[in-house]
Design an enzyme around this catalytic site. Structure first.
Site, PDB file in Angstrom:
ATOM      1  N   HIS A 169      -7.777  -5.327  -0.062  1.00 37.78           N
ATOM      2  CA  HIS A 169      -6.518  -4.596   0.024  1.00 37.78           C
ATOM      3  C   HIS A 169      -5.390  -5.358   0.714  1.00 37.78           C
ATOM      4  O   HIS A 169      -4.255  -5.372   0.242  1.00 37.78           O
ATOM      5  CB  HIS A 169      -6.771  -3.273   0.763  1.00 37.78           C
ATOM      6  CG  HIS A 169      -5.618  -2.332   0.749  1.00 37.78           C
ATOM      7  ND1 HIS A 169      -5.098  -1.794  -0.415  1.00 37.78           N
ATOM      8  CD2 HIS A 169      -4.891  -1.792   1.767  1.00 37.78           C
ATOM      9  CE1 HIS A 169      -4.101  -0.983  -0.115  1.00 37.78           C
ATOM     10  NE2 HIS A 169      -3.943  -0.965   1.191  1.00 37.78           N
ATOM     11  N   ASP A 195     -10.035  -4.240  -4.565  1.00 39.95           N
ATOM     12  CA  ASP A 195      -9.381  -3.326  -3.622  1.00 39.95           C
ATOM     13  C   ASP A 195     -10.095  -1.972  -3.630  1.00 39.95           C
ATOM     14  O   ASP A 195     -10.202  -1.329  -4.675  1.00 39.95           O
ATOM     15  CB  ASP A 195      -7.908  -3.154  -4.021  1.00 39.95           C
ATOM     16  CG  ASP A 195      -7.069  -2.493  -2.946  1.00 39.95           C
ATOM     17  OD1 ASP A 195      -7.619  -1.730  -2.142  1.00 39.95           O
ATOM     18  OD2 ASP A 195      -5.856  -2.762  -2.921  1.00 39.95           O
ATOM     19  N   SER A 197       0.832  -1.204   0.000  1.00 42.32           N
ATOM     20  CA  SER A 197       0.000   0.000   0.000  1.00 42.32           C
ATOM     21  C   SER A 197       0.872   1.261   0.000  1.00 42.32           C
ATOM     22  O   SER A 197       1.682   1.456  -0.901  1.00 42.32           O
ATOM     23  CB  SER A 197      -0.938  -0.049   1.211  1.00 42.32           C
ATOM     24  OG  SER A 197      -1.903   0.974   1.162  1.00 42.32           O
TER      25      SER A 197
END
Length: 274
Positions: free
Chosen positions: A251, A221, A106
């Site tokens: 995610h 996501d 991320s």
């Protein structure tokens, strides 16, 4: 067996680092950079899996995250990159000759990508998981407002991320919300603005990245859309780049019910590059 140690950053902050030694002979080292608000200890599943297969794993609690000192989830991106560089230098010194791979998740993927573009010679491979890397520039109006807030009110809460959609695993989600070291508030103004600046800068340099790169992303996501990784894959010119998409996954790929498939793909890719 995980060990934890602390060290001082270039500006004197106390940072915490987690290490999982390899079982038996060490094939290589994987350094994990966690996502925004998270901390290194929460990546124990992927770390333990890799360690059991002969990979040494380490993960830093980024400054202002986990047990590390610093403004809570709101430090300067440049300092995060310096901390990453210091950790990489220490690994190269203490584990000479071992291949070194950087794995960023991320927001941590954004940091890993920015670091790799500046320090390609220090890495043997790059893994970007659910990476925050906007494919298009942010509007001038948004950037101007962000710059103003970052300067005058850096701690102001801005965007609220849909954290309840990070994983479809109920227990993993419950663990996430129960962890007192996780920062679950709105993205702070300075961090948000500097992250957007970093994304804009890296977007312009992607063609220069020659490091072997693996991109992992779930198609469902809601934090960092799958288009981010598709854009990265198409923008990179390296002949050694791989894109793995997981239909319906959210995610936090390493906390999804299908995590074993993701981990198998990761270890297969790593093993083929040492």
């Amino acid at each position: 067996m995980r060990t934890v140690h602390q060290w001082r950053s270039h500006d004197g902050l106390l940072l915490q680092q987690h290490t999982w030694p390899a079982d038996g002979h060490t094939k290589a080292t994987v350094m994990i950079i966690h996502g925004l608000g998270d901390h290194g200890g929460r990546y124990h599943r992927v770390a333990e899996q890799l360690a059991s297969q002969g990979w040494a794993v380490t993960a830093l609690d980024q400054r202002g995250h986990g047990a590390s000192h610093g403004p809570r989830a709101n430090a300067h991106v440049r300092d995060h990159l310096k901390d990453t560089g210091a950790a990489v230098t220490a690994l190269r010194r203490t584990q000479p000759g071992h291949p070194l791979f950087l794995l960023g998740h991320s927001w941590g993927g954004m940091l890993a990508l920015a670091y790799a573009l500046q320090n390609q010679a220090s890495l043997d491979g790059l893994v970007l998981c659910s990476t925050a890397a906007r494919p298009t520039p942010t509007s001038a109006t948004t950037m101007a407002l962000g710059r103003l807030l970052a300067k005058t009110a850096p701690g102001t809460g801005t965007r609220r991320l849909p954290l309840h959609q990070t994983t479809r695993d109920p227990q993993a989600l419950a663990d996430f919300y129960a962890d007192p070291l996780v920062f679950r508030h709105r993205v702070r103004a300075r961090m948000g603005f500097e992250s957007l600046v970093t994304m804009n800068e890296t977007r312009q340099k992607l063609s220069a990245l020659l490091t072997p790169t693996l991109l992992l992303h779930g198609t469902a996501d809601r934090i960092a859309p799958v288009e981010y990784s598709k854009h990265l894959y198409n923008a990179l010119t390296s002949t050694d780049r791989t894109l793995k998409l997981y239909d319906g996954l959210h995610h936090q790929l390493f906390n999804e019910p299908e995590r074993e498939t993701v981990l198998d793909d990761l270890t297969t890719w790593l093993s083929s590059r040492i």
